[in-house]
Design a protein around this motif. Structure first.
Motif, PDB file in Angstrom:
ATOM      1  N   LEU A 133       0.829  -1.207   0.000  1.00 51.09           N
ATOM      2  CA  LEU A 133       0.000   0.000   0.000  1.00 51.09           C
ATOM      3  C   LEU A 133       0.866   1.260   0.000  1.00 51.09           C
ATOM      4  CD1 LEU A 133      -3.038   0.289  -0.130  1.00 51.09           C
ATOM      5  CD2 LEU A 133      -3.077   0.614   2.353  1.00 51.09           C
ATOM      6  N   ALA A 134       2.049   1.149   0.593  1.00 51.25           N
ATOM      7  CA  ALA A 134       2.963   2.294   0.635  1.00 51.25           C
ATOM      8  C   ALA A 134       3.481   2.665  -0.756  1.00 51.25           C
ATOM      9  CB  ALA A 134       4.132   1.999   1.565  1.00 51.25           C
ATOM     10  N   THR A 135       3.471   1.710  -1.687  1.00 48.31           N
ATOM     11  CA  THR A 135       3.895   2.030  -3.052  1.00 48.31           C
ATOM     12  C   THR A 135       2.876   2.915  -3.766  1.00 48.31           C
ATOM     13  OG1 THR A 135       2.859   0.042  -3.994  1.00 48.31           O
ATOM     14  CG2 THR A 135       5.136  -0.162  -3.217  1.00 48.31           C
ATOM     15  N   ILE A 136       1.638   2.884  -3.284  1.00 48.17           N
ATOM     16  CA  ILE A 136       0.584   3.731  -3.858  1.00 48.17           C
ATOM     17  C   ILE A 136       0.419   5.009  -3.050  1.00 48.17           C
ATOM     18  CG2 ILE A 136      -1.859   3.847  -4.491  1.00 48.17           C
ATOM     19  CD1 ILE A 136      -1.866   0.819  -4.703  1.00 48.17           C
ATOM     20  N   PHE A 137       0.524   4.878  -1.724  1.00 46.94           N
ATOM     21  CA  PHE A 137       0.393   6.034  -0.824  1.00 46.94           C
ATOM     22  C   PHE A 137       1.664   6.150   0.025  1.00 46.94           C
ATOM     23  CE2 PHE A 137      -3.868   4.100  -1.344  1.00 46.94           C
ATOM     24  CZ  PHE A 137      -4.488   5.135  -2.052  1.00 46.94           C
TER      25      PHE A 137
END
Length: 470
Positions: A119-123
């Motif tokens: 999810l950190a790759t998107i946010f």
């Protein structure tokens, strides 16, 4: 929260619905290993990885049939641990139960961190540690309320994954048949000549060891069967419905990926996204990342449930601290849930404090656990079915082709273990797992000796002292 200790086999209640059990069985086999990790098998064997998936799929069908037969006849939250104990004694059963529990609580940490990392790759503004703990807290709350809530969450998680697979299959086959406007079909060129199996039989065998783990988690159906209203009917439906769908989804998805993405391509690092990109679909990488996050959270939810129920069952049988058998008014083993998630939280904290020094080691130790659990399930079914047939016991669900299909499943497992021991990368994992099994077996054997000695002393004291009746 008021807790009470119950010893009834039905103390946990029966709130799971047949549709939830069926979707749970389907969803548990469709995880991040398929959405992200399937490229590793193709990299090892090329399009011939389909043969590896067929063999591994056949194995899981046999294991599901065996577990279904035993769960329908004897629904218990300890599932294969209880069945192993009935077949080969309490030490063997407790060893399998604790082995599975350890695997699940370690994987809980891996899934929380994995979902947060994706999810950190998107946010990127969201801290990984914060997201990991939010995931754990939310899904722990789901597991603490009631099994009905857990079942409903898992149902929708699984439905999302199934919908994603169906959409992928539709897009993939449209691409192969040249039905995507403005995009040329790749055809079946990757399957022709030496490109089908670039590494030969060795590559297929290596991939077999890799892809077998993709089906890990399906055994949780046998655990959840104990909390359905009509276990025999629900298990029958789940087994018969799930098996062919698993093969269709897996074989169909892998066929499309192998046809579209060449061996050696960077796209195999995220194979689903690579196929959707080839079809000219914008935002494919983001969509697949979100589906993979949902798959990881679904697995976390299911593994926390499975770990707590196994801990409860072990405590109920005297193989774990009695407090773990306490249930709430909602008939949830609260202490078992909290104890299971606590191990995962500690692992997350240590992994964040010492990156790549804790979780990797733990996962390596328990990496082959599912293979041993499947082996125990087939061996237990072999013994218990022979016993039932000998005693003339009627079973609500009977595994077809017995005993030959059970033996065939054990042969496949033996082949996977052999390949694993030959491979330099997989051998340490297997040895570590077998070492853990040995330690657990010794600990459980010593525990039983201690219990037997205490029981003997108690019985002896009881014989010497008269019983006074008021």
């Amino acid at each position: 929260m008021e807790l009470q200790t119950k010893t009834s086999a039905r103390a946990l209640g029966a709130a799971l619905k047949p549709r939830q059990l069926t979707m749970m069985g389907l969803g548990s086999a469709i995880g991040a290993g398929l959405f992200i990790g399937s490229g590793a098998g193709i990299q090892a064997a090329g399009p011939a990885v389909l043969l590896s998936y067929l063999v591994a799929g056949t194995l899981i069908i046999l294991v599901m049939w065996a577990l279904g037969e035993m769960a329908a006849a004897n629904p218990d939250s300890g599932a294969f641990s209880v069945y192993t104990a009935k077949a080969y004694g309490p030490v063997a059963g407790a060893t399998v139960g604790w082995l599975w529990w350890i695997q699940l609580v370690v994987v809980i940490a891996a899934e929380a961190l994995g979902a947060a990392g994706l999810l950190a790759t998107i946010f990127p503004a969201l801290p990984v540690w914060l997201m990991a703990f939010v995931f754990i807290v939310v899904l722990t709350a789901v597991n603490l309320t009631s099994v009905k809530n857990f079942g409903e969450f898992e149902f929708w998680f699984a439905l999302l994954k199934v919908a994603a697979i169906v959409a992928f299959l539709l897009v993939g086959f449209a691409l192969l048949f040249g039905l995507v406007p403005g995009v040329q079909s790749p055809g079946l060129a990757n399957f022709m000549g030496e490109g089908f199996a670039p590494s030969g039989f060795a590559g297929i065998a290596t991939a077999l060891f890799v892809v077998a783990f993709a089906f890990g988690g399906t055994e949780i159906v046998s655990v959840a069967a104990a909390e359905t209203a009509e276990p025999a009917r629900s298990v029958k439906k789940a087994v018969r419905t799930v098996l062919w769908r698993i093969l269709v989804f897996y074989i169909g998805a892998i066929f499309i990926i192998a046809a579209v993405v060449p061996v050696g391509s960077e796209g195999l690092k995220s194979p689903f996204a690579a196929v959707l990109d080839a079809a000219g679909m914008p935002g494919a990488a983001t969509a697949i990342t979100l589906v993979a996050v949902a798959a990881l959270l679904s697995a976390l939810n299911a593994n926390l449930y499975g770990a707590s129920r196994m801990a409860y069952s072990l405590a109920e049988r005297g193989e774990a601290p009695r407090l773990l058998a306490s249930v709430s008014k909602a008939r949830v083993p609260v202490i078992a849930v909290l104890a299971s998630v606590a191990f995962g939280v500690v692992t997350v904290v240590l992994e964040l404090a010492f990156p790549e020094m804790v979780l990797g080691v733990l996962l390596n130790i328990v990496g082959s656990t599912c293979l041993l659990v499947w082996t125990s399930a087939l061996l237990a079914q072999l013994a218990l079915r022979l016993r039932a047939d000998r005693e003339g016991t009627e079973l609500p669900l009977r595994m077809p082709g017995f005993p030959w299909l059970t033996v065939f499943g054990l042969v496949i497992l033996a082949a996977i273990f052999t390949v694993g021991f030959i491979g330099e990368d997989s051998r340490p994992q297997l040895l570590s797992t077998f070492g853990l099994v040995a330690l657990l077996a010794v600990a459980n054997w010593l525990n039983h000796r201690k219990r037997d000695a205490a029981q003997s002393v108690k019985s002896s004291d009881g014989e010497k002292q008269p019983v006074l009746i008021d």
